[in-house]
Design a protein around this motif. Structure first.
Motif, PDB file in Angstrom:
ATOM      1  N   ASP A 188     -26.192 -18.908 -64.345  1.00 51.92           N
ATOM      2  CA  ASP A 188     -25.391 -19.409 -65.457  1.00 51.92           C
ATOM      3  C   ASP A 188     -25.422 -18.365 -66.570  1.00 51.92           C
ATOM      4  O   ASP A 188     -26.455 -18.183 -67.210  1.00 51.92           O
ATOM      5  CB  ASP A 188     -25.960 -20.745 -65.946  1.00 51.92           C
ATOM      6  CG  ASP A 188     -25.047 -21.427 -66.953  1.00 51.92           C
ATOM      7  OD1 ASP A 188     -23.886 -21.002 -67.100  1.00 51.92           O
ATOM      8  OD2 ASP A 188     -25.498 -22.387 -67.592  1.00 51.92           O
ATOM      9  N   PHE A 221     -31.002 -19.368 -65.121  1.00 56.52           N
ATOM     10  CA  PHE A 221     -30.373 -20.090 -66.225  1.00 56.52           C
ATOM     11  C   PHE A 221     -29.969 -19.151 -67.357  1.00 56.52           C
ATOM     12  O   PHE A 221     -30.512 -18.045 -67.485  1.00 56.52           O
ATOM     13  CB  PHE A 221     -31.334 -21.155 -66.765  1.00 56.52           C
ATOM     14  CG  PHE A 221     -31.424 -22.362 -65.878  1.00 56.52           C
ATOM     15  CD1 PHE A 221     -30.607 -23.457 -66.081  1.00 56.52           C
ATOM     16  CD2 PHE A 221     -32.310 -22.391 -64.812  1.00 56.52           C
ATOM     17  CE1 PHE A 221     -30.678 -24.559 -65.246  1.00 56.52           C
ATOM     18  CE2 PHE A 221     -32.387 -23.492 -63.978  1.00 56.52           C
ATOM     19  CZ  PHE A 221     -31.569 -24.582 -64.198  1.00 56.52           C
ATOM     20  N   GLN A 222     -29.054 -19.643 -68.189  1.00 60.19           N
ATOM     21  CA  GLN A 222     -28.537 -18.839 -69.304  1.00 60.19           C
ATOM     22  C   GLN A 222     -29.669 -18.312 -70.201  1.00 60.19           C
ATOM     23  O   GLN A 222     -29.705 -17.153 -70.556  1.00 60.19           O
ATOM     24  CB  GLN A 222     -27.576 -19.695 -70.133  1.00 60.19           C
ATOM     25  CG  GLN A 222     -26.829 -18.907 -71.180  1.00 60.19           C
ATOM     26  CD  GLN A 222     -25.777 -19.748 -71.881  1.00 60.19           C
ATOM     27  OE1 GLN A 222     -25.564 -20.908 -71.561  1.00 60.19           O
ATOM     28  NE2 GLN A 222     -25.111 -19.171 -72.824  1.00 60.19           N
ATOM     29  N   LYS A 276     -23.250 -27.173 -62.475  1.00 57.14           N
ATOM     30  CA  LYS A 276     -24.318 -28.174 -62.402  1.00 57.14           C
ATOM     31  C   LYS A 276     -23.998 -29.291 -61.409  1.00 57.14           C
ATOM     32  O   LYS A 276     -24.904 -29.899 -60.849  1.00 57.14           O
ATOM     33  CB  LYS A 276     -24.617 -28.741 -63.799  1.00 57.14           C
ATOM     34  CG  LYS A 276     -25.315 -27.702 -64.692  1.00 57.14           C
ATOM     35  CD  LYS A 276     -25.880 -28.294 -65.969  1.00 57.14           C
ATOM     36  CE  LYS A 276     -26.724 -27.233 -66.694  1.00 57.14           C
ATOM     37  NZ  LYS A 276     -27.317 -27.724 -67.940  1.00 57.14           N
ATOM     38  N   THR A 279     -34.488 -25.837 -73.568  1.00 60.70           N
ATOM     39  CA  THR A 279     -34.504 -24.489 -72.982  1.00 60.70           C
ATOM     40  C   THR A 279     -34.272 -24.522 -71.459  1.00 60.70           C
ATOM     41  O   THR A 279     -34.552 -23.541 -70.778  1.00 60.70           O
ATOM     42  CB  THR A 279     -35.830 -23.763 -73.292  1.00 60.70           C
ATOM     43  OG1 THR A 279     -36.906 -24.583 -72.822  1.00 60.70           O
ATOM     44  CG2 THR A 279     -36.000 -23.510 -74.775  1.00 60.70           C
ATOM     45  N   GLU A 280     -33.814 -25.658 -70.952  1.00 56.10           N
ATOM     46  CA  GLU A 280     -33.440 -25.834 -69.542  1.00 56.10           C
ATOM     47  C   GLU A 280     -34.611 -25.709 -68.569  1.00 56.10           C
ATOM     48  O   GLU A 280     -34.405 -25.545 -67.371  1.00 56.10           O
ATOM     49  CB  GLU A 280     -32.331 -24.846 -69.143  1.00 56.10           C
ATOM     50  CG  GLU A 280     -31.018 -25.076 -69.889  1.00 56.10           C
ATOM     51  CD  GLU A 280     -29.932 -24.098 -69.492  1.00 56.10           C
ATOM     52  OE1 GLU A 280     -30.212 -22.892 -69.535  1.00 56.10           O
ATOM     53  OE2 GLU A 280     -28.823 -24.535 -69.144  1.00 56.10           O
ATOM     54  N   GLN A 281     -35.848 -25.791 -69.089  1.00 55.17           N
ATOM     55  CA  GLN A 281     -36.996 -25.697 -68.177  1.00 55.17           C
ATOM     56  C   GLN A 281     -37.062 -26.928 -67.258  1.00 55.17           C
ATOM     57  O   GLN A 281     -37.473 -26.819 -66.101  1.00 55.17           O
ATOM     58  CB  GLN A 281     -38.300 -25.565 -68.966  1.00 55.17           C
ATOM     59  CG  GLN A 281     -38.432 -24.224 -69.680  1.00 55.17           C
ATOM     60  CD  GLN A 281     -39.661 -24.143 -70.547  1.00 55.17           C
ATOM     61  OE1 GLN A 281     -40.762 -24.420 -70.109  1.00 55.17           O
ATOM     62  NE2 GLN A 281     -39.477 -23.764 -71.806  1.00 55.17           N
ATOM     63  N   VAL A 314     -33.801 -28.226 -60.243  1.00 50.48           N
ATOM     64  CA  VAL A 314     -33.086 -27.407 -59.251  1.00 50.48           C
ATOM     65  C   VAL A 314     -34.022 -27.044 -58.092  1.00 50.48           C
ATOM     66  O   VAL A 314     -33.610 -26.976 -56.936  1.00 50.48           O
ATOM     67  CB  VAL A 314     -32.516 -26.125 -59.916  1.00 50.48           C
ATOM     68  CG1 VAL A 314     -32.037 -25.134 -58.877  1.00 50.48           C
ATOM     69  CG2 VAL A 314     -31.371 -26.491 -60.842  1.00 50.48           C
ATOM     70  N   ALA A 343     -34.934 -19.939 -68.819  1.00 47.43           N
ATOM     71  CA  ALA A 343     -35.718 -21.144 -68.501  1.00 47.43           C
ATOM     72  C   ALA A 343     -37.069 -20.824 -67.864  1.00 47.43           C
ATOM     73  O   ALA A 343     -37.485 -21.470 -66.907  1.00 47.43           O
ATOM     74  CB  ALA A 343     -34.898 -22.098 -67.604  1.00 47.43           C
ATOM     75  N   MET A 367     -32.002 -20.335 -58.899  1.00 50.74           N
ATOM     76  CA  MET A 367     -31.123 -20.505 -60.063  1.00 50.74           C
ATOM     77  C   MET A 367     -31.613 -19.639 -61.221  1.00 50.74           C
ATOM     78  O   MET A 367     -32.801 -19.635 -61.540  1.00 50.74           O
ATOM     79  CB  MET A 367     -31.118 -21.988 -60.468  1.00 50.74           C
ATOM     80  CG  MET A 367     -30.412 -22.284 -61.763  1.00 50.74           C
ATOM     81  SD  MET A 367     -28.640 -22.482 -61.534  1.00 50.74           S
ATOM     82  CE  MET A 367     -28.038 -22.443 -63.223  1.00 50.74           C
ATOM     83  N   ALA A 374     -34.583 -26.394 -64.595  1.00 52.73           N
ATOM     84  CA  ALA A 374     -35.102 -25.420 -63.615  1.00 52.73           C
ATOM     85  C   ALA A 374     -36.015 -26.114 -62.607  1.00 52.73           C
ATOM     86  O   ALA A 374     -35.938 -25.842 -61.404  1.00 52.73           O
ATOM     87  CB  ALA A 374     -35.843 -24.309 -64.333  1.00 52.73           C
TER      88      ALA A 374
END
Lengths: 233, 255
Positions: free
Chosen positions: B162, B84-85, B45, A102-104, A110, B88, B82, A107
């Motif tokens: 994103d 995120f899609q 990215k 889930t891209e945590q 970043v 997140a 950021m 995150a």
């Protein structure tokens, strides 16, 4: 991974909350299942020993002695750790894997956070308390054995307690805790690795959890064999 | 401003970015568009440093990412927001904690100051009665708003998004697009949005970079995209009958 886990520390105010949460999830949250399994398996070990040594030539204290030895040396440290590889290990892998999917984790990266330290270090610290869980398991396993034996009429109170005290070597406790500590580190690191470096989607989280359980169990068994050879032979 | 010079990135034998150069301007919504597999996400990215580029330069303001040491990179990351899609958001934290997280991590501000700043950005993104809800308890549109609030709480110089309106209904998607554009202008942020939503392209594309097979095929504004005769761009942007008609009306009116 280990090097990065101990590099660039997260702000203490945040880290201490993470450690407390991991202790709650990994240690306190496991007390129930460990208590349940230890108590009943302790009882079964004692009953099986009593049934298989039901011979007038064998001393009555043997049941207490065998129960103590099997629980302290193997059942509590090793088999509870394999069960924990399923419970704690899968939890670690799936929670980190889900964070990855889930891209945590992205995150956090970043934002400039050392994600290894933020996510894995608190788990390692929480699992340094794992020996307390195992001592709890030892106590309940022996209690379960005692109650099953005495209440079931397999052994008398005096015989069982005699057996528990017979030929007690404190080094056996040291040995049990040395391997418990090593298992704790395996429980923290192997599932973390499988979760953190997971690739793919939701289905792969399940696969990663299974792989993590298998490899943690294998690592525990091999470590157990090595430590036993080094310390007891 | 962000300047990209000849960016190259490969995975194993496959070269995904084949020498992309462009500039993303301050106070504008800069869009990266292109078909799936064109290298948009890898490009975004790589700029963020989540992928290490094989060669080329990424210049934030006046400083090249290459020349920054780890401490400078860490400081730069605090100037980046950021979205995120999938938003997140951190599952274990409620909306308010998610938004306050960067400030708690990187500032020495008191809890009261952090809460005050959080309330400012919560109001800015029009989040109502959601502070104590968990991410699983709010809608997709609200999640995006929370993600935007979290991204801007540190007053970033750069905002990356994103596919910010993927999975949203058309009305919410437009609201999110407009919110991002307003914030970009208000705070003078350099915003870079990775999208394949044609409504976003038409509405907020102040600068558009079109990628194809790892190359920059075209760049311009949302006005110029109507007039371009670049075959790849027209095939991609005007693939639907509706957009073909919109383009025709625009050209007819211009004449």
């Amino acid at each position: 991974m280990i090097q990065k886990t101990f590099g660039k520390f997260t702000k203490w105010g945040v880290l201490k909350n993470l450690i407390v949460r991991e202790i709650d999830d990994l240690i306190i949250g496991s007390l129930g299942i460990v208590a349940f399994i230890s108590f009943f398996v302790g009882g079964v070990v004692a009953i099986q020993t009593a049934i298989n040594t039901d011979n007038p030539l064998l001393p009555g204290y043997l049941v207490g002695f065998a129960t103590r030895q099997s629980i302290i040396l193997e059942f509590a440290p090793t088999f509870i750790s394999i069960i924990m590889a399923g419970k704690v290990g899968s939890f670690i892998t799936s929670s980190l894997g889900t964070m990855r999917v889930t891209e945590q984790i992205d995150a956090l990266e970043v934002m400039g956070i050392n994600t290894y330290n933020y996510l894995i270090f608190p788990k390692i610290i929480a699992l340094t308390l794992y020996p307390f869980l195992i001592s709890f398991s030892m106590a309940l396993g022996i209690l379960g054995g005692y109650l099953a034996c005495v209440s079931g009429g397999f052994s008398s109170h005096a015989d069982f307690v005699d057996g528990l005290q017979l030929d007690f070597r404190s080094f056996h406790i040291v040995y049990a805790f040395i391997k418990t500590f090593l298992f704790a580190m395996l429980l923290a690191t192997i599932p973390s690795y499988h979760g953190y470096f997971m690739k793919g989607g939701a289905l792969d989280v399940g696969k990663a959890s299974t792989t993590s359980f298998v490899w943690t169990s294998v690592a525990i068994i091999i470590t157990n064999s090595i430590v036993t050879n080094l310390l007891l032979t | 401003m962000i300047e990209i010079k000849n960016l190259v990135k490969s995975f194993d034998e496959t070269q995904v970015l084949k020498g992309i150069s462009t500039t993303f301007e301050k106070g504008k919504t800069n869009l990266i568009i292109g078909q799936s597999g064109s290298g948009k996400t890898v490009f975004l990215k790589s700029i963020l440093g989540l992928f290490e580029a094989d060669s080329g330069e990424i210049i934030f303001g006046n400083t090249s990412l290459k020349s920054m040491d780890l401490k400078e990179r860490a400081l730069l990351r605090q100037e980046i927001g950021m979205v995120f899609q999938g938003s997140a958001l951190f599952d274990s934290m409620n909306v308010e904690e998610n938004i306050m997280f960067p400030m708690r991590m990187f500032t020495t501000a008191s809890e009261e100051e952090i809460r005050e700043r959080a309330n400012t950005v919560i109001n800015r993104v029009n989040l109502v009665n959601a502070n104590l809800k968990l991410p699983s308890e709010i809608s997709g549109g609200m999640k995006k708003r929370v993600a935007i609030a979290r991204a801007i709480i540190m007053n970033p110089k750069y905002l990356f998004c994103d596919e910010p309106n993927s999975g949203l209904d058309p009305r919410t998607a437009i609201l999110i697009d407009n919110l991002i554009q307003e914030i970009t202008r208000e705070y003078e942020i350099t915003t870079v949005i990775n999208t394949h939503d044609m409504n976003s392209v038409m509405e907020i594309g102040e600068k558009i970079v079109f990628l194809e097979n790892g190359f920059k095929e075209w760049e311009g504004t949302n006005q110029e995209i109507f007039k371009t005769d670049n075959e790849s761009v027209t095939k991609f942007v005007y693939s639907s009958e509706m957009f073909k008609k919109i383009r025709k009306i625009y050209i007819d009116e211009s004449i």
